[in-house]
Design a protein around this motif. Structure first.
Motif, PDB file in Angstrom:
ATOM      1  N   ILE A  46       6.127  16.877   1.044  1.00  5.64           N
ATOM      2  CA  ILE A  46       5.559  15.541   1.180  1.00  5.64           C
ATOM      3  C   ILE A  46       6.674  14.514   1.037  1.00  5.64           C
ATOM      4  O   ILE A  46       7.347  14.454   0.005  1.00  5.64           O
ATOM      5  CB  ILE A  46       4.478  15.288   0.106  1.00  5.64           C
ATOM      6  CG1 ILE A  46       3.362  16.324   0.241  1.00  5.64           C
ATOM      7  CG2 ILE A  46       3.941  13.874   0.211  1.00  5.64           C
ATOM      8  CD1 ILE A  46       2.401  16.324  -0.918  1.00  5.64           C
ATOM      9  N   VAL A  47       6.887  13.712   2.081  1.00  3.16           N
ATOM     10  CA  VAL A  47       7.913  12.672   2.078  1.00  3.16           C
ATOM     11  C   VAL A  47       7.301  11.401   2.636  1.00  3.16           C
ATOM     12  O   VAL A  47       6.688  11.407   3.694  1.00  3.16           O
ATOM     13  CB  VAL A  47       9.131  13.079   2.937  1.00  3.16           C
ATOM     14  CG1 VAL A  47      10.161  11.973   2.973  1.00  3.16           C
ATOM     15  CG2 VAL A  47       9.747  14.367   2.441  1.00  3.16           C
ATOM     16  N   ASP A  48       7.467  10.307   1.919  1.00  2.00           N
ATOM     17  CA  ASP A  48       7.015   8.997   2.398  1.00  2.00           C
ATOM     18  C   ASP A  48       8.157   8.389   3.210  1.00  2.00           C
ATOM     19  O   ASP A  48       9.123   7.864   2.660  1.00  2.00           O
ATOM     20  CB  ASP A  48       6.649   8.105   1.207  1.00  2.00           C
ATOM     21  CG  ASP A  48       6.016   6.803   1.639  1.00  2.00           C
ATOM     22  OD1 ASP A  48       6.089   6.455   2.827  1.00  2.00           O
ATOM     23  OD2 ASP A  48       5.443   6.121   0.756  1.00  2.00           O
ATOM     24  N   HIS A  49       8.046   8.464   4.530  1.00  3.86           N
ATOM     25  CA  HIS A  49       9.130   8.036   5.407  1.00  3.86           C
ATOM     26  C   HIS A  49       9.363   6.531   5.356  1.00  3.86           C
ATOM     27  O   HIS A  49      10.503   6.077   5.529  1.00  3.86           O
ATOM     28  CB  HIS A  49       8.865   8.513   6.836  1.00  3.86           C
ATOM     29  CG  HIS A  49       8.899  10.007   6.957  1.00  3.86           C
ATOM     30  ND1 HIS A  49      10.068  10.722   6.985  1.00  3.86           N
ATOM     31  CD2 HIS A  49       7.895  10.916   7.015  1.00  3.86           C
ATOM     32  CE1 HIS A  49       9.798  12.005   7.082  1.00  3.86           C
ATOM     33  NE2 HIS A  49       8.479  12.160   7.095  1.00  3.86           N
ATOM     34  N   GLU A  50       8.321   5.752   5.122  1.00  5.26           N
ATOM     35  CA  GLU A  50       8.477   4.294   5.014  1.00  5.26           C
ATOM     36  C   GLU A  50       9.302   3.935   3.782  1.00  5.26           C
ATOM     37  O   GLU A  50      10.210   3.103   3.856  1.00  5.26           O
ATOM     38  CB  GLU A  50       7.111   3.611   4.956  1.00  5.26           C
ATOM     39  CG  GLU A  50       6.350   3.675   6.258  1.00  5.26           C
ATOM     40  CD  GLU A  50       4.985   3.023   6.138  1.00  5.26           C
ATOM     41  OE1 GLU A  50       4.791   2.189   5.234  1.00  5.26           O
ATOM     42  OE2 GLU A  50       4.125   3.352   6.968  1.00  5.26           O
ATOM     43  N   ARG A  51       8.998   4.560   2.659  1.00  5.85           N
ATOM     44  CA  ARG A  51       9.758   4.297   1.430  1.00  5.85           C
ATOM     45  C   ARG A  51      11.201   4.779   1.571  1.00  5.85           C
ATOM     46  O   ARG A  51      12.124   4.147   1.071  1.00  5.85           O
ATOM     47  CB  ARG A  51       9.084   4.973   0.238  1.00  5.85           C
ATOM     48  CG  ARG A  51       7.767   4.304  -0.127  1.00  5.85           C
ATOM     49  CD  ARG A  51       7.025   5.069  -1.172  1.00  5.85           C
ATOM     50  NE  ARG A  51       7.605   4.844  -2.491  1.00  5.85           N
ATOM     51  CZ  ARG A  51       7.166   5.415  -3.596  1.00  5.85           C
ATOM     52  NH1 ARG A  51       6.157   6.257  -3.530  1.00  5.85           N
ATOM     53  NH2 ARG A  51       7.729   5.170  -4.742  1.00  5.85           N
ATOM     54  N   LEU A  52      11.376   5.892   2.263  1.00  5.48           N
ATOM     55  CA  LEU A  52      12.716   6.401   2.493  1.00  5.48           C
ATOM     56  C   LEU A  52      13.534   5.420   3.340  1.00  5.48           C
ATOM     57  O   LEU A  52      14.700   5.149   3.049  1.00  5.48           O
ATOM     58  CB  LEU A  52      12.659   7.772   3.167  1.00  5.48           C
ATOM     59  CG  LEU A  52      13.976   8.487   3.393  1.00  5.48           C
ATOM     60  CD1 LEU A  52      14.700   8.731   2.075  1.00  5.48           C
ATOM     61  CD2 LEU A  52      13.741   9.809   4.118  1.00  5.48           C
ATOM     62  N   ALA A  53      12.907   4.847   4.355  1.00  3.93           N
ATOM     63  CA  ALA A  53      13.579   3.854   5.186  1.00  3.93           C
ATOM     64  C   ALA A  53      13.914   2.593   4.381  1.00  3.93           C
ATOM     65  O   ALA A  53      14.999   2.014   4.541  1.00  3.93           O
ATOM     66  CB  ALA A  53      12.714   3.499   6.392  1.00  3.93           C
ATOM     67  N   ARG A  54      12.984   2.188   3.489  1.00  2.00           N
ATOM     68  CA  ARG A  54      13.258   1.030   2.626  1.00  2.00           C
ATOM     69  C   ARG A  54      14.435   1.301   1.694  1.00  2.00           C
ATOM     70  O   ARG A  54      15.283   0.437   1.480  1.00  2.00           O
ATOM     71  CB  ARG A  54      12.021   0.675   1.801  1.00  2.00           C
ATOM     72  CG  ARG A  54      11.094  -0.297   2.454  1.00  2.00           C
ATOM     73  CD  ARG A  54      10.135  -0.930   1.454  1.00  2.00           C
ATOM     74  NE  ARG A  54       9.726  -0.046   0.377  1.00  2.00           N
ATOM     75  CZ  ARG A  54       8.485   0.339   0.137  1.00  2.00           C
ATOM     76  NH1 ARG A  54       7.510  -0.090   0.895  1.00  2.00           N
ATOM     77  NH2 ARG A  54       8.197   1.126  -0.868  1.00  2.00           N
ATOM     78  N   LEU A  55      14.476   2.488   1.136  1.00  3.36           N
ATOM     79  CA  LEU A  55      15.583   2.865   0.259  1.00  3.36           C
ATOM     80  C   LEU A  55      16.902   2.846   1.020  1.00  3.36           C
ATOM     81  O   LEU A  55      17.910   2.349   0.525  1.00  3.36           O
ATOM     82  CB  LEU A  55      15.348   4.255  -0.348  1.00  3.36           C
ATOM     83  CG  LEU A  55      16.472   4.812  -1.213  1.00  3.36           C
ATOM     84  CD1 LEU A  55      16.714   3.922  -2.425  1.00  3.36           C
ATOM     85  CD2 LEU A  55      16.159   6.229  -1.645  1.00  3.36           C
ATOM     86  N   GLN A  56      16.896   3.334   2.227  1.00  2.00           N
ATOM     87  CA  GLN A  56      18.106   3.328   3.045  1.00  2.00           C
ATOM     88  C   GLN A  56      18.551   1.896   3.334  1.00  2.00           C
ATOM     89  O   GLN A  56      19.733   1.560   3.184  1.00  2.00           O
ATOM     90  CB  GLN A  56      17.869   4.078   4.350  1.00  2.00           C
ATOM     91  CG  GLN A  56      19.084   4.129   5.231  1.00  2.00           C
ATOM     92  CD  GLN A  56      18.825   4.826   6.549  1.00  2.00           C
ATOM     93  OE1 GLN A  56      17.681   5.158   6.870  1.00  2.00           O
ATOM     94  NE2 GLN A  56      19.863   5.062   7.299  1.00  2.00           N
ATOM     95  N   ASP A  57      17.616   1.033   3.733  1.00  3.94           N
ATOM     96  CA  ASP A  57      17.959  -0.365   4.018  1.00  3.94           C
ATOM     97  C   ASP A  57      18.491  -1.071   2.777  1.00  3.94           C
ATOM     98  O   ASP A  57      19.482  -1.802   2.839  1.00  3.94           O
ATOM     99  CB  ASP A  57      16.738  -1.118   4.564  1.00  3.94           C
ATOM    100  CG  ASP A  57      16.301  -0.613   5.925  1.00  3.94           C
ATOM    101  OD1 ASP A  57      17.132   0.023   6.624  1.00  3.94           O
ATOM    102  OD2 ASP A  57      15.130  -0.837   6.296  1.00  3.94           O
TER     103      ASP A  57
END
Length: 101
Positions: A46-57
């Protein structure tokens, strides 16, 4: 005299084909066991891709002026976090973004 020459040629060929077959079978069995273990994962990842993108940004924004040694330390921290959560199938806590300002 030819028999001796043929024996020398056979000795120069290296290991017998039987060794390679046995070794190959052992490797194949290990590969089959690994494939079965992978197919039997008890839970989906389970991975929250939106949160991952926010973390990257956020990481890109916060590290714009970092030097290479600072980026290496940050990389090490990320790697340690990933290692600490390696056994969890739910990665949402790993990706949790906190405001450090």
């Amino acid at each position: 005299m030819q028999d001796t020459t043929q024996e020398n040629n056979d000795a120069d060929k290296g290991p017998s084909p039987v060794f390679h077959i046995t070794r190959s079978r052992v490797q194949t069995r290990a590969q089959e066991k690994a494939a079965v273990a992978i197919c039997e994962l008890p839970e989906p990842l389970i991975v929250d891709h939106e949160r991952l993108a926010r973390l990257q940004d956020l990481t890109v924004i916060m590290t714009e002026d970092f030097t290479v040694p600072h980026l290496e330390k940050l990389y090490s921290l990320f790697a340690q976090c990933i290692y600490n959560h390696r056994l969890e199938f739910d990665k949402t806590q790993l990706i949790e973004v906190r405001n450090f300002s």
